[in-house]
Design a protein around this motif. Structure first.
Motif, PDB file in Angstrom:
ATOM      1  N   PHE C 277     -14.606 -22.563  10.700  1.00 45.71           N
ATOM      2  CA  PHE C 277     -13.572 -23.367  10.054  1.00 45.71           C
ATOM      3  C   PHE C 277     -13.980 -23.727   8.626  1.00 45.71           C
ATOM      4  N   PHE C 278     -15.174 -24.268   8.478  1.00 42.98           N
ATOM      5  CA  PHE C 278     -15.588 -24.688   7.136  1.00 42.98           C
ATOM      6  C   PHE C 278     -15.805 -23.490   6.222  1.00 42.98           C
ATOM      7  N   ALA C 279     -16.441 -22.467   6.762  1.00 47.74           N
ATOM      8  CA  ALA C 279     -16.716 -21.306   5.917  1.00 47.74           C
ATOM      9  C   ALA C 279     -15.410 -20.712   5.402  1.00 47.74           C
ATOM     10  N   THR C 280     -14.383 -20.699   6.245  1.00 42.88           N
ATOM     11  CA  THR C 280     -13.120 -20.097   5.825  1.00 42.88           C
ATOM     12  C   THR C 280     -12.406 -20.973   4.815  1.00 42.88           C
ATOM     13  N   PHE C 281     -12.262 -22.261   5.146  1.00 41.19           N
ATOM     14  CA  PHE C 281     -11.390 -23.087   4.311  1.00 41.19           C
ATOM     15  C   PHE C 281     -12.063 -23.578   3.035  1.00 41.19           C
ATOM     16  N   THR C 282     -13.374 -23.844   3.075  1.00 39.14           N
ATOM     17  CA  THR C 282     -14.012 -24.203   1.795  1.00 39.14           C
ATOM     18  C   THR C 282     -13.853 -23.044   0.814  1.00 39.14           C
ATOM     19  N   ASN C 283     -14.129 -21.835   1.284  1.00 42.29           N
ATOM     20  CA  ASN C 283     -14.000 -20.682   0.399  1.00 42.29           C
ATOM     21  C   ASN C 283     -12.577 -20.506  -0.074  1.00 42.29           C
ATOM     22  N   TYR C 284     -11.658 -20.715   0.853  1.00 48.73           N
ATOM     23  CA  TYR C 284     -10.261 -20.458   0.524  1.00 48.73           C
ATOM     24  C   TYR C 284      -9.788 -21.366  -0.601  1.00 48.73           C
ATOM     25  N   PHE C 285     -10.006 -22.665  -0.412  1.00 48.68           N
ATOM     26  CA  PHE C 285      -9.454 -23.588  -1.410  1.00 48.68           C
ATOM     27  C   PHE C 285     -10.261 -23.579  -2.698  1.00 48.68           C
ATOM     28  N   LEU C 286     -11.591 -23.550  -2.576  1.00 47.62           N
ATOM     29  CA  LEU C 286     -12.375 -23.525  -3.807  1.00 47.62           C
ATOM     30  C   LEU C 286     -12.162 -22.222  -4.560  1.00 47.62           C
ATOM     31  N   GLY C 287     -12.064 -21.126  -3.823  1.00 47.92           N
ATOM     32  CA  GLY C 287     -11.834 -19.834  -4.482  1.00 47.92           C
ATOM     33  C   GLY C 287     -10.510 -19.833  -5.226  1.00 47.92           C
ATOM     34  N   MET C 288      -9.489 -20.415  -4.572  1.00 44.02           N
ATOM     35  CA  MET C 288      -8.183 -20.486  -5.225  1.00 44.02           C
ATOM     36  C   MET C 288      -8.284 -21.340  -6.474  1.00 44.02           C
ATOM     37  N   LEU C 289      -9.011 -22.453  -6.351  1.00 44.55           N
ATOM     38  CA  LEU C 289      -9.169 -23.360  -7.495  1.00 44.55           C
ATOM     39  C   LEU C 289      -9.820 -22.634  -8.671  1.00 44.55           C
ATOM     40  N   VAL C 290     -10.909 -21.925  -8.380  1.00 47.30           N
ATOM     41  CA  VAL C 290     -11.611 -21.212  -9.451  1.00 47.30           C
ATOM     42  C   VAL C 290     -10.688 -20.168 -10.068  1.00 47.30           C
ATOM     43  N   ALA C 291      -9.949 -19.456  -9.209  1.00 47.61           N
ATOM     44  CA  ALA C 291      -9.038 -18.441  -9.733  1.00 47.61           C
ATOM     45  C   ALA C 291      -8.004 -19.076 -10.649  1.00 47.61           C
ATOM     46  N   MET C 292      -7.495 -20.244 -10.239  1.00 45.64           N
ATOM     47  CA  MET C 292      -6.479 -20.889 -11.075  1.00 45.64           C
ATOM     48  C   MET C 292      -7.071 -21.376 -12.384  1.00 45.64           C
ATOM     49  N   MET C 293      -8.303 -21.867 -12.318  1.00 51.17           N
ATOM     50  CA  MET C 293      -8.939 -22.309 -13.557  1.00 51.17           C
ATOM     51  C   MET C 293      -9.084 -21.137 -14.525  1.00 51.17           C
ATOM     52  N   ILE C 294      -9.565 -20.013 -13.992  1.00 55.17           N
ATOM     53  CA  ILE C 294      -9.785 -18.878 -14.893  1.00 55.17           C
ATOM     54  C   ILE C 294      -8.460 -18.325 -15.400  1.00 55.17           C
ATOM     55  N   ASN C 295      -7.432 -18.383 -14.550  1.00 58.32           N
ATOM     56  CA  ASN C 295      -6.138 -17.815 -14.957  1.00 58.32           C
ATOM     57  C   ASN C 295      -5.355 -18.702 -15.899  1.00 58.32           C
ATOM     58  N   LYS C 296      -5.766 -19.961 -16.032  1.00 57.76           N
ATOM     59  CA  LYS C 296      -4.964 -20.903 -16.821  1.00 57.76           C
ATOM     60  C   LYS C 296      -4.802 -20.391 -18.242  1.00 57.76           C
ATOM     61  N   LYS C 297      -3.612 -20.659 -18.775  1.00 59.66           N
ATOM     62  CA  LYS C 297      -3.362 -20.247 -20.159  1.00 59.66           C
ATOM     63  C   LYS C 297      -4.332 -20.984 -21.081  1.00 59.66           C
ATOM     64  N   GLY C 298      -4.898 -20.280 -22.022  1.00 60.95           N
ATOM     65  CA  GLY C 298      -5.775 -20.946 -22.980  1.00 60.95           C
ATOM     66  C   GLY C 298      -7.243 -20.850 -22.625  1.00 60.95           C
ATOM     67  N   ILE C 299      -7.560 -20.337 -21.425  1.00 59.10           N
ATOM     68  CA  ILE C 299      -8.956 -20.150 -21.070  1.00 59.10           C
ATOM     69  C   ILE C 299      -9.422 -18.814 -21.645  1.00 59.10           C
ATOM     70  N   ARG C 300     -10.559 -18.855 -22.303  1.00 61.05           N
ATOM     71  CA  ARG C 300     -11.031 -17.640 -22.978  1.00 61.05           C
ATOM     72  C   ARG C 300     -11.960 -16.809 -22.094  1.00 61.05           C
ATOM     73  N   ILE C 301     -12.248 -15.622 -22.568  1.00 57.14           N
ATOM     74  CA  ILE C 301     -13.132 -14.644 -21.916  1.00 57.14           C
ATOM     75  C   ILE C 301     -12.997 -14.673 -20.393  1.00 57.14           C
ATOM     76  N   LYS C 302     -11.761 -14.558 -19.932  1.00 62.99           N
ATOM     77  CA  LYS C 302     -11.487 -14.569 -18.487  1.00 62.99           C
ATOM     78  C   LYS C 302     -12.336 -13.533 -17.753  1.00 62.99           C
ATOM     79  N   LYS C 303     -12.418 -12.367 -18.360  1.00 61.08           N
ATOM     80  CA  LYS C 303     -13.116 -11.275 -17.688  1.00 61.08           C
ATOM     81  C   LYS C 303     -14.597 -11.594 -17.505  1.00 61.08           C
ATOM     82  N   PHE C 304     -15.168 -12.287 -18.475  1.00 63.82           N
ATOM     83  CA  PHE C 304     -16.582 -12.638 -18.391  1.00 63.82           C
ATOM     84  C   PHE C 304     -16.848 -13.556 -17.208  1.00 63.82           C
TER      85      PHE C 304
END
Lengths: 298, 374, 508
Positions: C277-304
């Motif tokens: 349960f924890f392994a799945t959901f911690t990864n799920y929500f934190l991974g989504m969060l990180v993805a959204m942070m990197i995808n946000k408009k105005g964030i530089r060097i996304k690929k890096f």
């Protein structure tokens, strides 16, 4: 009534702070940038540590600091006096052959299940789903015994490993079937009307379009053998010349060996990780396409 | 160049969903036949059965006298144009068109001749080295047609080839298909959901609904003598006005009484009603919008109503009229006949009086929805 | 429970709507489980009537068939050969001959020994030639079980082929009667790259799966009902034999006195589920969060940023996880660093205290797992139609509202099946646990063997049971079967409740 229409419509809440949007965005972006830097550092620290430790020559055991006091290539040179080169070649051979054959099998399987509607297709897919729910670890015991009977263990572990990796690779059809499903069926139909046989459709129409998933499959199949230390350990049965890198290096970290081999483990780790990681980073784009497709298709 | 014959063709999916039932049709050599109907009526399925892309559940399909039920598409000698073009995205236009010829292992010289000729006819010579991605919708459509053209096949199948194009391009391509047909001089089977395409392109039209053929006939036949209410409503735009009404017989004369009016049915229609010995009672009366006439003042033979919406189409007005009991009637009135003042008056709420001559009436049985006089 | 009509529902306050949805969900569970059983029941009925129909068909084929068909009932392929389909007929015939020869020379022996798994174990006998006592080996339980299963598979294959053979005779007769020509051997071969191409493509992969996945699984299921272990290896020390449900009994029953492992199993299963349960959901929500942070408009060097994170996927886990495991050891880098700074006085018990160890593995798993989720979420986030956000903005929704009303529901809908498979594969996440802790710290609970630890999952426990000297293979099999049952139940229930049980053809 008429007068009211002439007034400005009520603003949506965030528009009221119109002047503030830019500034707020800048603040939140700076904050996110800082957060990303921290995350990146956390993510990379272990790898940096491995690299640094692999150059430490003043001692070979685990220590509580990161930066070596004396730098040198001793650990790398020492690797050549061990069986490490043998393990490396074993793994490389396994990985290359597995990658090629496994890709062929996975593509056959997924193309068929995506494109043909034959009797028993649904049943077959359900059957494989159920098989996949059994822990694969269980089958190792018997596979080991069978391999042993046909002489493919211990020093001959490499062909045995390849055989087992490839034989059940059809089970991993899911991601690439998802990709094939996204290629419009009307292309197949157009080609059939144009006179192509199913075989020609596969080679001339579908495969050229499936480049990302082909690379994805090759990449994942190539990477897997580098990390397998469970079944590989079973099959090599403590015979050093049949081991792969994972099994061999794993043994360096047990209690008796770790003090003498810790920095060498780091050096070997760098040598193993370097080509695999570079290949991965290089082909990242295809991996992303594969992994996203697979997840979205469920 | 070939005839196509479908005998009692039936298609059932998963042993339960009936897509096409009892389809009988003989297509003559070099004829242009259009299958038309609302989505899900089985027209595409029928076409795909002719192509060999769907198995035939029952019945036979013959091309040129040969039963093709068990033949692969490639052995039927047909060409097909798909709705979404189905161009091979990784090949250039040239390779797309040449694909079938290469499969046949023709010499490259001959392939070159054929492909460049087709490209010239279709006006895509300058795009031969581009990939489909770099083409506009209309150009892609031409490539798809070119791919079918070079095959010199007996039957040319087209599955909604124009429905992915915008309205203007569609009109243009429709004209080009007519030209293409003159050049190719082969048998065409064309599927569309658009009755305008069907009327303008087809020598004969097959109108389908829920897997059943409703009527087969020339454009004139299906327009003027629709066999049932569905065909009558489907062909023609805006669609025919339908009124539930009484058919009265007084002194041997027939009258219809829509919305409190009383209009005599005389002339040819009256004679036909008499000939078929149609009894009085409830019927469905159909009148096409273009046949409705605006009368100057209320009379016994007019329907009174008021304008709801006035759509100005340029050469004509589409008037949406609400009758006294709230039913909607559409009338198409050529603007030529109206003075500027009259046009200005026909705004929402303006009272109007409608009538129509008896020769434009259609009569349907309210139960079976069959045409009563044809 | 009160059922609301659509209009009534719309007038409910928000929290009541939510409550209503929750109640509906739980009220629906018995129904959907019942529906499941119904489906299974219907499946069984369908299966039985199918078998009945098969027998009826075989009977009518025999009575209505011509003499060629009748002979084919005994000599497979005869009808094909007699009607000119030499290639097909020969294949059938050869298969039958091979089968008969195999059964005479080997199959019958293995089959006859299967009920006993061997009668004569190794015996120490006096060898007059060498004038010494030597051990002589006789039956081999392992081989008997293995080849017994193989023979059973062979018999099933023969029955299936025989059935096809009969069907083909029937079809051939029909074709001849309707005046058409039969396919020749050449046609058959050509169709293998065309309309029968799927058979060619599937032949190799399916053979591999049957021989190297399915048969071993059948074998290991059977092992759960024997006493196969290190002391009864079936050949060199003792034979093993069938013991019925004894192994299940000793693992699952409470009332079995000293040798009951029910508490151990319960404990390990609970931890496995918590971990998954924890392994799945911690990864799920934190991974989504990180993805959204990197995808946000105005964030530089996304690929890096992405490339840096992806290193944990790129480097083989046995290197990264083993190294991290040592970093967290009592004398490892982390403790050394903290001690040097004077922040702590004695090493933190990352791997030596149960709670510490369990939390640490979950946290390190985040390090491994987030990049996968980040990649997946990035792809999906880009697919969310932009106009959804635009219309939400026009309606006055802030970033948080946009997330809860658009992003999250969309993600959950699209990745529902992924979450399920990710949960079940986390239950079986051998690598992370084994490489990080090896199961440590040692558990106080009784185990049939194998040095059970507090962070051991069912899968690592299973593995340990097969590796130590007195390997308890039968116990490993029992645990494997139980893992299967747990995974299957979770999958079935969740899959039936998922809103996005999608139709495969929708994508095409």
């Amino acid at each position: 009534m008429k007068r009211k229409n002439n007034q400005l419509p009520e603003l949506p809440p965030q528009a009221k702070h119109h002047m503030g949007i830019k500034a707020r965005n800048a603040i939140s972006n700076t904050f996110i940038h800082i957060l990303l830097v921290i995350i990146t550092i956390i993510w990379l620290v272990p790898f940096v540590c491995i690299i640094l430790q692999s150059f430490r020559v003043e001692s070979t055991h685990m220590v509580g600091y990161v930066i070596p006091k004396d730098w040198g290539l001793d650990n790398y040179i020492a690797l050549f006096d061990t069986d490490f080169p043998k393990w490396y070649i074993n793994t490389l051979v396994t990985a290359i052959i597995t990658a090629l054959l496994q890709t062929v099998i996975v593509l056959c399987m997924s193309y068929t299940l995506s494109r043909f509607r034959f009797k028993g297709r649904k049943l077959l897919m359900r059957f494989m789903l159920i098989l996949g729910m059994f822990p694969g670890m269980l089958t190792m015991i018997i596979l080991y015994r069978v391999l042993k009977d046909i002489g493919m263990t211990e020093a001959n572990a490499v062909p045995g490993l390849i055989l087992v990796y490839i034989a059940s690779s059809g089970m991993g059809y899911y991601v690439s079937k998802g990709f094939f499903d996204t290629i419009p069926k009307s292309l197949d139909e157009a080609a059939r009307i144009d006179g192509a046989t199913r075989f020609q459709i596969l080679t001339k129409v579908i495969l050229p379009l499936a480049k990302p998933i082909v690379i994805y499959t090759i990449l994942t199949a190539f990477m897997a053998p580098w990390g397998d230390f469970v079944f590989a350990r079973y099959v090599s049965m403590n015979v050093s010349s049949g081991m792969n890198v994972a099994v061999g290096l794993f043994s360096w970290l047990n209690k008796d060996m770790i003090d003498g081999r810790y920095t060498m483990f780091c050096a070997a780790g760098v040598l193993v990780a370097l080509p695999v990681a570079l290949l991965f980073i290089f082909l990242q784009k295809y991996y992303v396409e594969g992994v996203t497709g697979g997840a979205v298709k469920g | 160049m070939a005839s196509v014959k479908l005998t009692n063709v039936k298609k059932v999916y998963d042993k339960k969903v009936v897509a096409v039932s009892d389809f009988n049709l003989e297509i003559a050599d070099k004829e242009f036949v259009v299958f038309v109907g609302p989505s899900g009526c089985g027209k595409s399925t029928t076409l795909r059965m002719i192509a060999g892309l769907e198995e035939i559940t029952d019945g036979t399909i013959e091309i040129d006298g040969v039963v093709v039920n068990d033949l692969q598409p490639k052995d039927r000698n047909i060409a097909m144009v798909f709705q979404n073009y189905a161009l091979y995205p990784h090949m250039t236009v040239y390779d797309n068109i040449a694909f079938s010829l290469r499969i046949k292992k023709l010499p490259e010289d001959e392939i070159y001749q054929k492909v460049t000729h087709a490209a010239e006819v279709l006006g895509i010579s300058e795009y031969l080295l581009r990939k489909p991605r770099a083409l506009s919708g209309g150009q892609r459509q031409r490539v798809a047609i070119g791919r079918a053209m070079v095959r010199d096949s007996k039957v040319f199948l087209m599955d909604e080839p124009l429905s992915n194009l915008d309205a203007k391009l569609r009109n243009q391509m429709r004209a080009e298909i007519i030209l293409l047909r003159e050049q190719l001089d082969t048998t065409f089977v064309y599927v569309t959901h658009d009755q305008t395409e069907a009327m303008t392109l087809g020598d004969r039209i097959v109108i389908m609904k829920d897997g059943y053929v409703q009527q087969i006939g020339t454009p004139e036949e299906v327009f003027e003598k629709p066999e049932n209410l569905f065909v009558a409503e489907f062909i023609g735009a805006p669609k025919m006005n339908i009124m539930k009404t009484q058919l009265l017989i007084e002194n041997g004369k027939y009258y219809v009484t829509p919305f409190g009016s009383k209009i005599e049915v005389d002339g040819e229609n009256g004679a036909l009603l008499k000939e078929k010995e149609i009894k009085g009672g409830e019927i469905i009366l159909g009148v096409r919008p273009e046949h409705i006439v605006l009368a100057d003042e209320s009379a016994e033979n007019t329907i009174n109503g008021s304008v709801m919406v006035n759509e100005m189409m340029g050469s004509e007005l589409h008037l949406h009229i609400k009758t006294e009991d709230g039913t909607k009637i559409i009338a198409r009135t050529p603007t030529v006949n109206l003075s500027h003042e009259e046009r200005f008056q026909l705004k929402s709420g303006h009272p109007v009086h409608l009538t129509f001559p008896s020769k434009v009436m259609y009569f349907f049985d309210p139960e079976t929805e069959k045409n009563l006089i044809y | 429970m009160k059922k609301y009509s659509d209009l009534e529902y719309l007038r409910l306050p928000k929290w009541k709507r939510f409550l209503y949805a929750v109640i509906c969900f739980f009220v629906g569970i018995p129904g959907s489980i019942l529906g499941l059983f119904k489906k299974i029941g219907l499946g069984i009925v369908k299966f039985l009537t199918g078998i009945k129909n098969e027998f009826v068909d075989i009977g009518t084929t025999f009575t209505n068939g011509d003499w060629k068909t009748k002979v084919s009932f005994f000599i497979m392929g005869f009808g094909n050969i007699a009607r000119g389909q030499i290639l097909r007929g020969l294949l059938f015939f050869i298969f039958e001959v091979v089968f008969i020869v195999y059964m005479i020379f080997a199959g019958s022996y293995w089959l006859s020994m299967l009920p006993s798994l061997g009668l004569r174990g190794p015996e120490v006998v006096y060898d007059p030639i060498y004038d010494a006592y030597v051990t002589e080996y006789f039956d081999n339980s392992f081989k008997i079980l293995l080849y017994g299963v193989l023979t059973l598979f062979f018999i099933i294959a023969l029955i299936y082929t025989w059935r096809i053979n009969i069907k083909q005779n029937k079809i051939s007769e029909q074709i001849i009667r309707s005046g058409k020509k039969l396919r020749s051997g050449k046609d058959d071969l050509r169709s293998l790259v065309d309309d029968q191409f799927h058979k060619t493509l599937l032949a190799l992969p399916l053979t591999g799966i049957i021989v190297f996945t399915m048969m071993p699984i059948v074998f290991m299921i059977l092992v759960a009902f024997t006493n196969y272990d290190g002391a009864h290896n079936g050949f060199s020390n003792n034979l093993f034999t069938w013991v019925g449900l004894d192994n299940f009994n000793s693992l699952l029953s409470w009332s079995n006195g000293e040798v009951s492992y029910a508490a151990t199993f319960g404990e390990v299963l609970t931890w496995t589920l918590i971990w998954a349960f924890f392994a799945t959901f911690t990864n799920y929500f934190l991974g989504m969060l990180v993805a959204m942070m990197i995808n946000k408009k105005g964030i530089r060097i996304k690929k890096f940023w992405r490339t840096c994170l992806v290193f944990t996927i790129a480097v083989p886990q046995f290197i990264s996880l083993l190294y991290v495991s040592k970093m967290f050891a009592n004398n490892g880098l982390i403790n050394g660093f903290l001690l040097n700074l004077g922040l702590i006085e004695k090493a933190l018990p990352f791997w030596t205290d149960t709670t510490w160890a369990r939390i640490t593995v979950i946290i390190i798993n985040i390090w491994i797992g987030i990049p996968y989720l980040m990649l997946i979420a990035t792809g999906i986030l880009m697919n969310i139609p932009k106009d959804l956000y635009e219309s939400a903005k026009v309606d006055g929704a802030g970033p948080f509202m946009q997330y809860t009303k658009i992003t999250l529901p969309y993600m959950l809908f699209v990745t529902g099946p992924y979450l399920l498979t990710s949960f079940t594969s986390n239950m079986n996440n051998f690598n992370v646990i084994y490489l990080l802790t090896g199961g440590a710290p040692t558990s106080t609970l009784p185990s049939p063997g194998g040095n059970l630890g507090d962070t051991d999952l069912l899968i690592t426990w299973l593995f340990k049971l097969t590796t130590f000297e007195e390997a308890k293979y039968y116990m490993a099999s029992v645990i494997g079967i139980l893992v299967f049952i747990v995974v299957a139940i979770i999958s079935l229930v969740v899959y039936n409740l998922l809103p996005s049980t999608k139709n495969e053809e929708d994508f095409q």
